[in-house]
Scaffold this motif. Structure first.
Motif, PDB file in Angstrom:
ATOM      1  N   GLY A 109     -35.766 -38.988   8.700  1.00 38.71           N
ATOM      2  CA  GLY A 109     -36.414 -39.136   7.402  1.00 38.71           C
ATOM      3  C   GLY A 109     -37.176 -37.950   6.848  1.00 38.71           C
ATOM      4  O   GLY A 109     -37.747 -38.050   5.762  1.00 38.71           O
ATOM      5  N   VAL A 110     -37.201 -36.816   7.571  1.00 34.21           N
ATOM      6  CA  VAL A 110     -37.939 -35.649   7.075  1.00 34.21           C
ATOM      7  C   VAL A 110     -36.977 -34.460   7.079  1.00 34.21           C
ATOM      8  O   VAL A 110     -36.816 -33.786   8.082  1.00 34.21           O
ATOM      9  N   PRO A 111     -36.308 -34.241   5.939  1.00 38.04           N
ATOM     10  CA  PRO A 111     -35.257 -33.231   5.913  1.00 38.04           C
ATOM     11  C   PRO A 111     -35.765 -31.787   5.940  1.00 38.04           C
ATOM     12  O   PRO A 111     -36.945 -31.513   5.693  1.00 38.04           O
ATOM     13  N   PHE A 112     -34.839 -30.892   6.226  1.00 46.31           N
ATOM     14  CA  PHE A 112     -35.044 -29.444   6.216  1.00 46.31           C
ATOM     15  C   PHE A 112     -35.807 -29.047   4.956  1.00 46.31           C
ATOM     16  O   PHE A 112     -35.531 -29.531   3.865  1.00 46.31           O
ATOM     17  N   GLY A 113     -36.772 -28.151   5.125  1.00 43.56           N
ATOM     18  CA  GLY A 113     -37.479 -27.623   3.967  1.00 43.56           C
ATOM     19  C   GLY A 113     -38.575 -28.523   3.433  1.00 43.56           C
ATOM     20  O   GLY A 113     -39.144 -28.249   2.381  1.00 43.56           O
ATOM     21  N   THR A 114     -38.864 -29.619   4.122  1.00 42.90           N
ATOM     22  CA  THR A 114     -39.944 -30.506   3.703  1.00 42.90           C
ATOM     23  C   THR A 114     -40.913 -30.684   4.868  1.00 42.90           C
ATOM     24  O   THR A 114     -40.577 -30.392   6.017  1.00 42.90           O
ATOM     25  N   VAL A 115     -42.107 -31.154   4.558  1.00 48.45           N
ATOM     26  CA  VAL A 115     -43.080 -31.473   5.595  1.00 48.45           C
ATOM     27  C   VAL A 115     -43.629 -32.869   5.328  1.00 48.45           C
ATOM     28  O   VAL A 115     -43.487 -33.405   4.236  1.00 48.45           O
ATOM     29  N   VAL A 147     -35.293 -32.373  16.802  1.00 47.35           N
ATOM     30  CA  VAL A 147     -36.142 -33.426  16.234  1.00 47.35           C
ATOM     31  C   VAL A 147     -37.376 -32.664  15.739  1.00 47.35           C
ATOM     32  O   VAL A 147     -38.208 -32.227  16.540  1.00 47.35           O
ATOM     33  N   PRO A 148     -37.461 -32.459  14.406  1.00 48.44           N
ATOM     34  CA  PRO A 148     -38.284 -31.388  13.826  1.00 48.44           C
ATOM     35  C   PRO A 148     -39.782 -31.665  13.746  1.00 48.44           C
ATOM     36  O   PRO A 148     -40.355 -31.788  12.668  1.00 48.44           O
ATOM     37  N   CYS A 149     -40.452 -31.707  14.915  1.00 47.00           N
ATOM     38  CA  CYS A 149     -41.894 -31.945  14.907  1.00 47.00           C
ATOM     39  C   CYS A 149     -42.654 -30.806  14.221  1.00 47.00           C
ATOM     40  O   CYS A 149     -43.798 -30.988  13.821  1.00 47.00           O
ATOM     41  N   HIS A 150     -42.002 -29.650  14.046  1.00 44.36           N
ATOM     42  CA  HIS A 150     -42.651 -28.561  13.311  1.00 44.36           C
ATOM     43  C   HIS A 150     -42.870 -28.917  11.842  1.00 44.36           C
ATOM     44  O   HIS A 150     -43.654 -28.270  11.168  1.00 44.36           O
ATOM     45  N   ARG A 151     -42.215 -29.971  11.351  1.00 45.38           N
ATOM     46  CA  ARG A 151     -42.362 -30.380   9.948  1.00 45.38           C
ATOM     47  C   ARG A 151     -43.536 -31.330   9.721  1.00 45.38           C
ATOM     48  O   ARG A 151     -43.739 -31.801   8.612  1.00 45.38           O
ATOM     49  N   VAL A 152     -44.293 -31.626  10.775  1.00 44.12           N
ATOM     50  CA  VAL A 152     -45.443 -32.528  10.648  1.00 44.12           C
ATOM     51  C   VAL A 152     -46.706 -31.678  10.571  1.00 44.12           C
ATOM     52  O   VAL A 152     -46.974 -30.870  11.459  1.00 44.12           O
ATOM     53  N   THR A 168     -44.838 -20.060  16.682  1.00 47.48           N
ATOM     54  CA  THR A 168     -43.488 -20.624  16.663  1.00 47.48           C
ATOM     55  C   THR A 168     -43.350 -21.613  15.513  1.00 47.48           C
ATOM     56  O   THR A 168     -42.348 -21.617  14.796  1.00 47.48           O
ATOM     57  N   LYS A 169     -44.371 -22.455  15.313  1.00 44.46           N
ATOM     58  CA  LYS A 169     -44.327 -23.419  14.209  1.00 44.46           C
ATOM     59  C   LYS A 169     -44.239 -22.687  12.876  1.00 44.46           C
ATOM     60  O   LYS A 169     -43.439 -23.045  12.009  1.00 44.46           O
ATOM     61  N   ARG A 170     -45.043 -21.636  12.722  1.00 41.29           N
ATOM     62  CA  ARG A 170     -44.986 -20.846  11.480  1.00 41.29           C
ATOM     63  C   ARG A 170     -43.596 -20.243  11.261  1.00 41.29           C
ATOM     64  O   ARG A 170     -43.078 -20.255  10.149  1.00 41.29           O
ATOM     65  N   GLN A 171     -42.996 -19.719  12.343  1.00 40.17           N
ATOM     66  CA  GLN A 171     -41.657 -19.120  12.218  1.00 40.17           C
ATOM     67  C   GLN A 171     -40.622 -20.156  11.779  1.00 40.17           C
ATOM     68  O   GLN A 171     -39.773 -19.862  10.932  1.00 40.17           O
ATOM     69  N   LEU A 172     -40.685 -21.359  12.349  1.00 41.18           N
ATOM     70  CA  LEU A 172     -39.733 -22.408  11.983  1.00 41.18           C
ATOM     71  C   LEU A 172     -39.928 -22.847  10.537  1.00 41.18           C
ATOM     72  O   LEU A 172     -38.959 -23.040   9.797  1.00 41.18           O
ATOM     73  N   LEU A 173     -41.185 -22.996  10.120  1.00 40.45           N
ATOM     74  CA  LEU A 173     -41.453 -23.394   8.726  1.00 40.45           C
ATOM     75  C   LEU A 173     -41.054 -22.284   7.757  1.00 40.45           C
ATOM     76  O   LEU A 173     -40.582 -22.563   6.653  1.00 40.45           O
ATOM     77  N   ALA A 174     -41.218 -21.033   8.159  1.00 39.07           N
ATOM     78  CA  ALA A 174     -40.775 -19.912   7.322  1.00 39.07           C
ATOM     79  C   ALA A 174     -39.252 -19.904   7.201  1.00 39.07           C
ATOM     80  O   ALA A 174     -38.702 -19.709   6.118  1.00 39.07           O
ATOM     81  N   LEU A 175     -38.567 -20.140   8.326  1.00 40.12           N
ATOM     82  CA  LEU A 175     -37.109 -20.205   8.326  1.00 40.12           C
ATOM     83  C   LEU A 175     -36.616 -21.259   7.335  1.00 40.12           C
ATOM     84  O   LEU A 175     -35.613 -21.076   6.655  1.00 40.12           O
ATOM     85  N   GLU A 176     -37.360 -22.372   7.241  1.00 41.71           N
ATOM     86  CA  GLU A 176     -36.971 -23.466   6.363  1.00 41.71           C
ATOM     87  C   GLU A 176     -37.507 -23.294   4.943  1.00 41.71           C
ATOM     88  O   GLU A 176     -37.319 -24.157   4.095  1.00 41.71           O
ATOM     89  N   GLY A 177     -38.212 -22.183   4.694  1.00 37.97           N
ATOM     90  CA  GLY A 177     -38.676 -21.919   3.339  1.00 37.97           C
ATOM     91  C   GLY A 177     -39.941 -22.644   2.953  1.00 37.97           C
ATOM     92  O   GLY A 177     -40.332 -22.643   1.777  1.00 37.97           O
ATOM     93  N   VAL A 178     -40.600 -23.292   3.914  1.00 37.86           N
ATOM     94  CA  VAL A 178     -41.834 -24.041   3.623  1.00 37.86           C
ATOM     95  C   VAL A 178     -43.025 -23.082   3.557  1.00 37.86           C
ATOM     96  O   VAL A 178     -43.932 -23.257   2.766  1.00 37.86           O
ATOM     97  N   LEU A 179     -42.995 -22.062   4.407  1.00 42.51           N
ATOM     98  CA  LEU A 179     -44.038 -21.034   4.430  1.00 42.51           C
ATOM     99  C   LEU A 179     -43.402 -19.702   4.117  1.00 42.51           C
ATOM    100  O   LEU A 179     -42.233 -19.478   4.424  1.00 42.51           O
ATOM    101  N   PRO A 180     -44.185 -18.761   3.555  1.00 41.90           N
ATOM    102  CA  PRO A 180     -43.629 -17.415   3.401  1.00 41.90           C
ATOM    103  C   PRO A 180     -43.429 -16.773   4.767  1.00 41.90           C
ATOM    104  O   PRO A 180     -44.123 -17.119   5.711  1.00 41.90           O
ATOM    105  N   GLU A 181     -42.492 -15.860   4.834  1.00 41.46           N
ATOM    106  CA  GLU A 181     -42.310 -15.102   6.079  1.00 41.46           C
ATOM    107  C   GLU A 181     -43.602 -14.353   6.385  1.00 41.46           C
ATOM    108  O   GLU A 181     -44.230 -13.824   5.469  1.00 41.46           O
ATOM    109  N   PRO A 182     -44.000 -14.300   7.635  1.00 40.63           N
ATOM    110  CA  PRO A 182     -45.196 -13.501   7.977  1.00 40.63           C
ATOM    111  C   PRO A 182     -44.983 -12.047   7.572  1.00 40.63           C
ATOM    112  O   PRO A 182     -43.866 -11.538   7.643  1.00 40.63           O
ATOM    113  N   LEU A 183     -46.051 -11.411   7.126  1.00 42.79           N
ATOM    114  CA  LEU A 183     -45.951 -10.023   6.692  1.00 42.79           C
ATOM    115  C   LEU A 183     -45.848  -9.072   7.874  1.00 42.79           C
ATOM    116  O   LEU A 183     -45.323  -7.984   7.760  1.00 42.79           O
ATOM    117  N   PHE A 184     -46.419  -9.467   9.026  1.00 45.15           N
ATOM    118  CA  PHE A 184     -46.344  -8.591  10.196  1.00 45.15           C
ATOM    119  C   PHE A 184     -46.406  -9.446  11.456  1.00 45.15           C
ATOM    120  O   PHE A 184     -46.627 -10.623  11.389  1.00 45.15           O
TER     121      PHE A 184
END
Length: 184
Positions: A109-115, A147-152, A168-184
């Motif tokens: 119930g929580v698709p890619f790119g959503t939280v 099972v995308p617990c990074h989306r919670v 790791t959570k930030r990287q996964l959310l960035a990959l899915e477009g939820v967060l901007p890519e880290p600058l460094f």
């Protein structure tokens, strides 16, 4: 059933490299059963010992196993940005009760790119007010990424905790477009 007439639970595993570091993947004949972050030799050995005791079978290294091949292909495709959801048989035997209910809802119930917020997920499984229990369920997820617990996330906009570490959570959310890519 093998030729000796005994039920043999086959558990196979491999470690694959990913954008978030090495991942241990383990599967049974029922499906993918475990994904473990940061799978250094020490982490891998501990996870395999835990699997052996939980599943009653000694996991065998089998990177070419058909049980793992499709999971590896789909994970690589996900990290390459070409896959938005996983279509894999999953073995839920490492988790039960409320935790399984919450994780199944998350998976479907929580698709890619959503939280979703911890409290919202609790509401969805008919347990309003159980946000902390949802957090515990996320922490016990045997199948992270798939099972995308990074989306919670926290309802106040905080990123929340994560078994694989916040980076790791930030990287996964960035990959899915939820967060901007880290600058460094």
């Amino acid at each position: 059933m093998d030729s000796h007439g005994q039920y043999e639970q086959q558990v196979v595993w491999t470690v694959v490299d990913s954008d978030i570091g090495p991942l241990l993947l383990a599967a049974t004949s029922a499906g993918l059963v475990n994904v473990v972050f940061h799978a250094t030799d020490a982490v891998r050995d501990k996870a395999l010992d835990r699997l052996a005791s939980r599943l009653g079978a000694q996991p065998a290294e089998a990177p070419d196993s058909p049980l793992l091949t499709e999971a590896i292909r789909q994970l690589r495709s996900y990290f390459a940005g070409d896959r938005r959801d996983f279509r894999l048989p999953l073995d839920w035997s490492l988790i039960s009760g409320f935790n399984r209910q919450v994780l199944r809802e998350l998976a479907s119930g929580v698709p890619f790119g959503t939280v979703v917020g911890y409290g919202d997920l609790a509401d969805r499984v008919g347990q309003p007010g159980a946000a902390q229990a949802v957090g515990a369920a996320m922490g016990s997820n045997p199948l992270p990424v798939v099972v995308p617990c990074h989306r919670v996330v926290e309802s106040d906009g905080g990123i929340g905790g994560f078994g694989g570490g916040l980076e790791t959570k930030r990287q996964l959310l960035a990959l899915e477009g939820v967060l901007p890519e880290p600058l460094f």
